[in-house]
Design a protein around this motif. Structure first.
Motif, mmCIF file in Angstrom:
data_model
loop_
_atom_site.group_PDB
_atom_site.id
_atom_site.type_symbol
_atom_site.label_atom_id
_atom_site.label_comp_id
_atom_site.label_asym_id
_atom_site.label_seq_id
_atom_site.Cartn_x
_atom_site.Cartn_y
_atom_site.Cartn_z
ATOM 1 N N GLN A 2 42.203 36.424 46.895
ATOM 2 C CA GLN A 2 44.494 36.397 47.429
ATOM 3 C C GLN A 2 44.431 36.616 49.130
ATOM 4 O O GLN A 2 45.160 35.418 49.464
ATOM 5 C CB GLN A 2 44.762 37.809 47.234
ATOM 6 C CG GLN A 2 45.093 37.733 45.510
ATOM 7 C CD GLN A 2 46.104 38.937 44.669
ATOM 8 O OE1 GLN A 2 45.957 40.457 45.544
ATOM 9 N NE2 GLN A 2 46.138 38.837 44.226
ATOM 10 N N VAL A 3 43.664 37.577 49.800
ATOM 11 C CA VAL A 3 43.759 37.269 50.920
ATOM 12 C C VAL A 3 43.561 35.572 52.155
ATOM 13 O O VAL A 3 43.952 35.313 52.684
ATOM 14 C CB VAL A 3 42.554 38.198 52.158
ATOM 15 C CG1 VAL A 3 42.870 38.028 53.680
ATOM 16 C CG2 VAL A 3 43.987 39.453 51.800
ATOM 17 N N ALA A 4 42.504 35.554 50.985
ATOM 18 C CA ALA A 4 41.956 33.837 51.558
ATOM 19 C C ALA A 4 43.024 32.461 51.027
ATOM 20 O O ALA A 4 42.703 32.056 52.438
ATOM 21 C CB ALA A 4 39.946 33.761 50.912
ATOM 22 N N HIS A 5 43.333 32.673 50.317
ATOM 23 C CA HIS A 5 44.390 31.898 49.637
ATOM 24 C C HIS A 5 45.541 32.289 50.738
ATOM 25 O O HIS A 5 46.210 30.963 51.164
ATOM 26 C CB HIS A 5 44.998 32.051 48.484
ATOM 27 C CG HIS A 5 46.421 31.232 48.095
ATOM 28 N ND1 HIS A 5 45.500 29.703 48.089
ATOM 29 C CD2 HIS A 5 47.325 30.996 47.029
ATOM 30 C CE1 HIS A 5 46.898 29.197 47.485
ATOM 31 N NE2 HIS A 5 47.640 30.166 47.106
ATOM 32 N N LEU A 6 45.736 32.948 50.962
ATOM 33 C CA LEU A 6 47.065 33.291 52.028
ATOM 34 C C LEU A 6 46.692 32.977 53.747
ATOM 35 O O LEU A 6 47.816 32.423 53.881
ATOM 36 C CB LEU A 6 47.590 34.763 52.064
ATOM 37 C CG LEU A 6 48.315 35.552 51.181
ATOM 38 C CD1 LEU A 6 47.945 37.353 51.280
ATOM 39 C CD2 LEU A 6 49.440 34.666 50.291
ATOM 40 N N MET A 7 45.408 33.251 53.634
ATOM 41 C CA MET A 7 45.123 32.820 55.610
ATOM 42 C C MET A 7 44.938 30.810 55.338
ATOM 43 O O MET A 7 45.493 30.568 56.121
ATOM 44 C CB MET A 7 43.906 33.118 55.433
ATOM 45 C CG MET A 7 43.462 34.326 55.821
ATOM 46 S SD MET A 7 44.504 35.160 57.154
ATOM 47 C CE MET A 7 43.441 34.802 58.995
ATOM 48 N N TRP A 54 40.088 29.496 58.899
ATOM 49 C CA TRP A 54 41.230 30.779 57.858
ATOM 50 C C TRP A 54 40.182 31.586 56.363
ATOM 51 O O TRP A 54 40.316 32.463 56.508
ATOM 52 C CB TRP A 54 42.355 30.036 58.304
ATOM 53 C CG TRP A 54 43.490 30.210 59.987
ATOM 54 C CD1 TRP A 54 42.495 29.571 60.450
ATOM 55 C CD2 TRP A 54 44.439 30.818 60.454
ATOM 56 N NE1 TRP A 54 42.882 29.559 61.795
ATOM 57 C CE2 TRP A 54 44.408 30.594 61.335
ATOM 58 C CE3 TRP A 54 45.213 31.517 59.875
ATOM 59 C CZ2 TRP A 54 45.581 30.582 62.554
ATOM 60 C CZ3 TRP A 54 46.020 31.758 60.066
ATOM 61 C CH2 TRP A 54 45.695 31.710 61.470
ATOM 62 N N GLU A 55 40.613 30.361 56.173
ATOM 63 C CA GLU A 55 39.526 30.955 54.627
ATOM 64 C C GLU A 55 38.691 31.557 54.471
ATOM 65 O O GLU A 55 39.064 32.195 54.028
ATOM 66 C CB GLU A 55 40.197 29.724 53.213
ATOM 67 C CG GLU A 55 39.710 30.151 52.198
ATOM 68 C CD GLU A 55 39.909 29.143 51.206
ATOM 69 O OE1 GLU A 55 39.972 27.452 51.575
ATOM 70 O OE2 GLU A 55 40.350 28.914 50.440
ATOM 71 N N MET A 56 37.742 31.181 54.914
ATOM 72 C CA MET A 56 36.837 31.857 54.908
ATOM 73 C C MET A 56 37.145 33.086 55.719
ATOM 74 O O MET A 56 35.986 33.791 55.449
ATOM 75 C CB MET A 56 35.297 30.902 55.852
ATOM 76 C CG MET A 56 34.618 31.293 56.250
ATOM 77 S SD MET A 56 33.038 30.381 57.367
ATOM 78 C CE MET A 56 32.470 31.051 57.505
#
Ligand SMILES: [Fe+2]
Length: 199
Positions: free
Chosen positions: A44-49, A67-69
């Motif tokens: 979820q945090v990856a998707h938000l980033m 950012w996703e990584m």
């Protein structure tokens, strides 16, 4: 549990732009992270980033992946080596010659725990999304329709209830918003609009 990192520089400037491929990052993620709830949080945090990088920072696909990584791997060592969080993942990414900005973002995602201040936009947004994402996910689980129809005022009500998702620090959320220069309401609305895609 927290570990002071006792340093402020990470990785090697010569490695700027170096990333893991998506397959490499997924392999590391699957090898290290066992708990499905933690896996979901990190996804979820990856998707938000990624979404923030694309829509708010207007970054290209390469930068969106950076950012996703950072989001995908920020808690990678929490499951199996909580007493080494987040030293172990930092050292792993340094060993793999990864972009120092990605490593710095991971190192600064808990400034009050690891002693590293967020500096770049990537750093600041990872810190800002981390705690708030978890609280909003917890709220979605108690709603009959999950994220569907979720409103800002509902999230703010939960934020005021200290017993709700009590492990999520309200002070850290305020601190993160101030550092990022993003109003809390905007951040909540962004998460509401994006996070349901990963559940
Ligand atoms: Fe996290």
């Amino acid at each position: 549990m927290s570990l002071q990192l006792n340093r402020t520089t990470f990785g090697d400037a010569a490695n700027k732009g170096n990333v893991l491929s998506k397959a490499e990052a997924e392999k590391l993620f699957n090898d290290w992270v066992i708990n499905p709830r933690l896996q979901l949080h990190m996804k979820q945090v990856a998707h938000l980033m990624k979404s923030w990088a694309a829509e708010k920072e207007n970054l290209n696909e390469e930068d969106q992946w950076r950012w996703e990584m950072a989001g995908l791997l920020h808690d990678a060592d929490w499951d199996q080596w909580p007493d080494q969080h987040c030293k172990k993942i930092i050292e792993e990414l340094e060993r793999r010659n990864i972009d120092p900005e990605i490593i710095h973002a991971i190192a600064s995602h808990g400034p009050n725990h690891f002693g590293v201040a967020p500096e770049t936009e990537m750093d600041k947004m990872l810190f800002a999304f981390d705690e708030l994402s978890g609280l909003i996910h917890a709220y979605s689980l108690m709603r009959p329709r999950g994220y569907d129809g979720m409103e800002l005022k509902g999230v703010k009500k939960r934020l005021k209830e200290k017993s709700f998702a009590a492990n999520v620090s309200r002070d850290e959320i305020d601190d993160a918003c101030q550092r990022a220069g993003v109003p809390l309401d905007d951040l909540i609305n962004f998460i509401i609009s994006k996070q349901g895609a990963v559940s």
